[in-house]
Design a protein around this motif. Structure first.
Motif, short mmCIF file in Angstrom:
data_model
loop_
_atom_site.label_atom_id
_atom_site.label_comp_id
_atom_site.label_asym_id
_atom_site.label_seq_id
_atom_site.Cartn_x
_atom_site.Cartn_y
_atom_site.Cartn_z
N VAL A 3 0.83 -1.21 0.00
CA VAL A 3 0.00 0.00 0.00
C VAL A 3 0.87 1.26 0.00
O VAL A 3 0.59 2.22 -0.71
CB VAL A 3 -0.97 -0.01 1.20
CG1 VAL A 3 -1.68 1.33 1.35
CG2 VAL A 3 -1.99 -1.14 1.04
N GLY A 4 1.95 1.26 0.76
CA GLY A 4 2.84 2.41 0.82
C GLY A 4 3.41 2.75 -0.55
O GLY A 4 3.48 3.93 -0.93
N THR A 5 3.81 1.73 -1.30
CA THR A 5 4.34 1.94 -2.65
C THR A 5 3.30 2.61 -3.54
O THR A 5 3.61 3.56 -4.28
CB THR A 5 4.78 0.60 -3.27
OG1 THR A 5 5.78 0.01 -2.43
CG2 THR A 5 5.30 0.76 -4.67
N VAL A 6 2.08 2.15 -3.46
CA VAL A 6 0.99 2.70 -4.27
C VAL A 6 0.72 4.15 -3.87
O VAL A 6 0.59 5.02 -4.74
CB VAL A 6 -0.28 1.83 -4.13
CG1 VAL A 6 -1.49 2.52 -4.76
CG2 VAL A 6 -0.05 0.46 -4.74
N LEU A 7 0.66 4.43 -2.58
CA LEU A 7 0.37 5.79 -2.13
C LEU A 7 1.49 6.76 -2.50
O LEU A 7 1.23 7.90 -2.91
CB LEU A 7 0.10 5.80 -0.63
CG LEU A 7 -1.12 5.00 -0.17
CD1 LEU A 7 -1.26 5.06 1.34
CD2 LEU A 7 -2.39 5.46 -0.85
N ARG A 8 2.74 6.33 -2.38
CA ARG A 8 3.86 7.19 -2.78
C ARG A 8 3.79 7.49 -4.28
O ARG A 8 4.03 8.62 -4.71
CB ARG A 8 5.20 6.54 -2.41
CG ARG A 8 5.50 6.64 -0.91
CD ARG A 8 6.91 6.16 -0.57
NE ARG A 8 7.04 4.72 -0.69
CZ ARG A 8 6.66 3.83 0.23
NH1 ARG A 8 6.11 4.26 1.36
NH2 ARG A 8 6.82 2.54 0.04
N ALA A 9 3.44 6.48 -5.07
CA ALA A 9 3.32 6.67 -6.52
C ALA A 9 2.21 7.67 -6.85
O ALA A 9 2.36 8.51 -7.74
CB ALA A 9 3.05 5.34 -7.21
N VAL A 67 -4.98 0.11 8.34
CA VAL A 67 -4.42 0.24 9.69
C VAL A 67 -4.75 -0.97 10.55
O VAL A 67 -4.07 -1.24 11.53
CB VAL A 67 -4.88 1.54 10.40
CG1 VAL A 67 -4.36 2.77 9.68
CG2 VAL A 67 -6.37 1.59 10.58
N HIS A 68 -5.76 -1.74 10.18
CA HIS A 68 -6.12 -2.95 10.90
C HIS A 68 -5.48 -4.19 10.27
O HIS A 68 -5.76 -5.31 10.67
CB HIS A 68 -7.64 -3.12 10.96
CG HIS A 68 -8.32 -1.97 11.63
ND1 HIS A 68 -8.05 -1.58 12.92
CD2 HIS A 68 -9.24 -1.09 11.17
CE1 HIS A 68 -8.77 -0.53 13.23
NE2 HIS A 68 -9.51 -0.22 12.18
N MET A 69 -4.66 -3.95 9.27
CA MET A 69 -3.93 -5.04 8.62
C MET A 69 -2.45 -4.82 8.93
O MET A 69 -2.08 -4.82 10.10
CB MET A 69 -4.26 -5.04 7.12
CG MET A 69 -5.76 -5.24 6.85
SD MET A 69 -6.24 -4.95 5.14
CE MET A 69 -5.88 -6.53 4.42
N ASP A 70 -1.63 -4.61 7.92
CA ASP A 70 -0.21 -4.35 8.13
C ASP A 70 0.17 -2.92 7.79
O ASP A 70 1.33 -2.63 7.44
CB ASP A 70 0.64 -5.33 7.29
CG ASP A 70 0.51 -6.76 7.77
OD1 ASP A 70 0.45 -6.96 9.00
OD2 ASP A 70 0.47 -7.67 6.93
N GLY A 71 -0.80 -2.01 7.86
CA GLY A 71 -0.53 -0.61 7.58
C GLY A 71 -0.03 -0.41 6.16
O GLY A 71 -0.52 -1.04 5.22
N LEU A 72 0.97 0.44 6.03
CA LEU A 72 1.52 0.74 4.71
C LEU A 72 2.23 -0.44 4.08
O LEU A 72 2.43 -0.47 2.87
CB LEU A 72 2.46 1.95 4.78
CG LEU A 72 1.80 3.27 5.15
CD1 LEU A 72 2.84 4.38 5.27
CD2 LEU A 72 0.72 3.66 4.15
N THR A 73 2.60 -1.43 4.88
CA THR A 73 3.28 -2.61 4.33
C THR A 73 2.30 -3.72 3.94
O THR A 73 2.71 -4.83 3.61
CB THR A 73 4.33 -3.17 5.32
OG1 THR A 73 3.67 -3.55 6.53
CG2 THR A 73 5.42 -2.14 5.61
#
Length: 196
Positions: free
Chosen positions: A30-36, A69-75
């Motif tokens: 998710v973090g990769t997608v949001l940064r993109a 946030v209820h999973m692994d957050g940004l990872t």
């Protein structure tokens, strides 16, 4: 892999569309997608992630309808065909859930509000079905999204008299007031017919 990205309120305006698809490497998180997204769209730069690279407070990011946030957050790892929904902060508000109240703390800068209402005597499953019948789409176990609204559902047993209990379903509606007013009214009529 292809990821479907869904945007609401000010984020939709920044992207210029409610839904877009983008390709990412297999195993992207998710973090990769949001940064993109922040890099691709000027209107999103610095709006999703803070300076430390963490998700901004009061932002909602869902993977297939479930808060990351209820999973692994940004990872949280993504797979081909997953949907990621991004909601900007909206005004808060709490109704008195025990009395089927309704709350609103005011509108956000984009006019989006958040309202909460509780209904007794209907199931959470039935509440979600009513929302689908009113133009929504289930995007998770507890989330239904409409064209410009979103509703989260939850349920609990409440005491009503002595040892008697009923199911109380709480719905948190988000969207522009002109959309939520008729939506909540129509939902309320359906719930009343069901005994809620």
């Amino acid at each position: 892999m292809e990821i479907e990205l869904r945007f609401f309120a000010t984020f939709r305006a920044a992207v210029g569309s409610k839904t877009i698809s983008r390709s990412f490497d297999d195993g992207a998180d998710v973090g990769t997608v949001l940064r993109a997204l922040e890099t691709e769209f000027d209107g999103l730069e610095g709006e999703i992630l803070d300076d430390a690279g963490e998700l901004r407070p009061q932002l909602s990011v869902l993977k297939n309808g479930r808060e990351v946030v209820h999973m692994d957050g940004l990872t949280t790892t993504l797979a081909d065909g997953d949907a990621v929904s991004v909601f900007p902060p909206v005004a808060g508000g709490n109704g008195d859930a025990g009395t089927s109240g309704r709350g609103e703390a005011g509108a956000g800068a984009d006019g989006t509000v958040r309202r909460e209402k509780a209904f007794r005597g209907i199931s959470e499953r039935l509440a979600r079905e009513y929302l689908v019948n009113l133009g929504g789409e289930k995007v998770g176990d507890h989330v239904v999204e409409g064209p410009d609204w979103r509703t989260e559902t939850s349920a609990e047993k409440v005491d009503v008299a002595g040892s008697m209990q009923l199911t109380e379903v709480t719905l948190v509606f988000e969207g522009p007031p002109e959309t939520l007013e008729p939506l909540m009214e129509k939902f309320g009529r359906k719930a009343m017919r069901a005994g809620g």
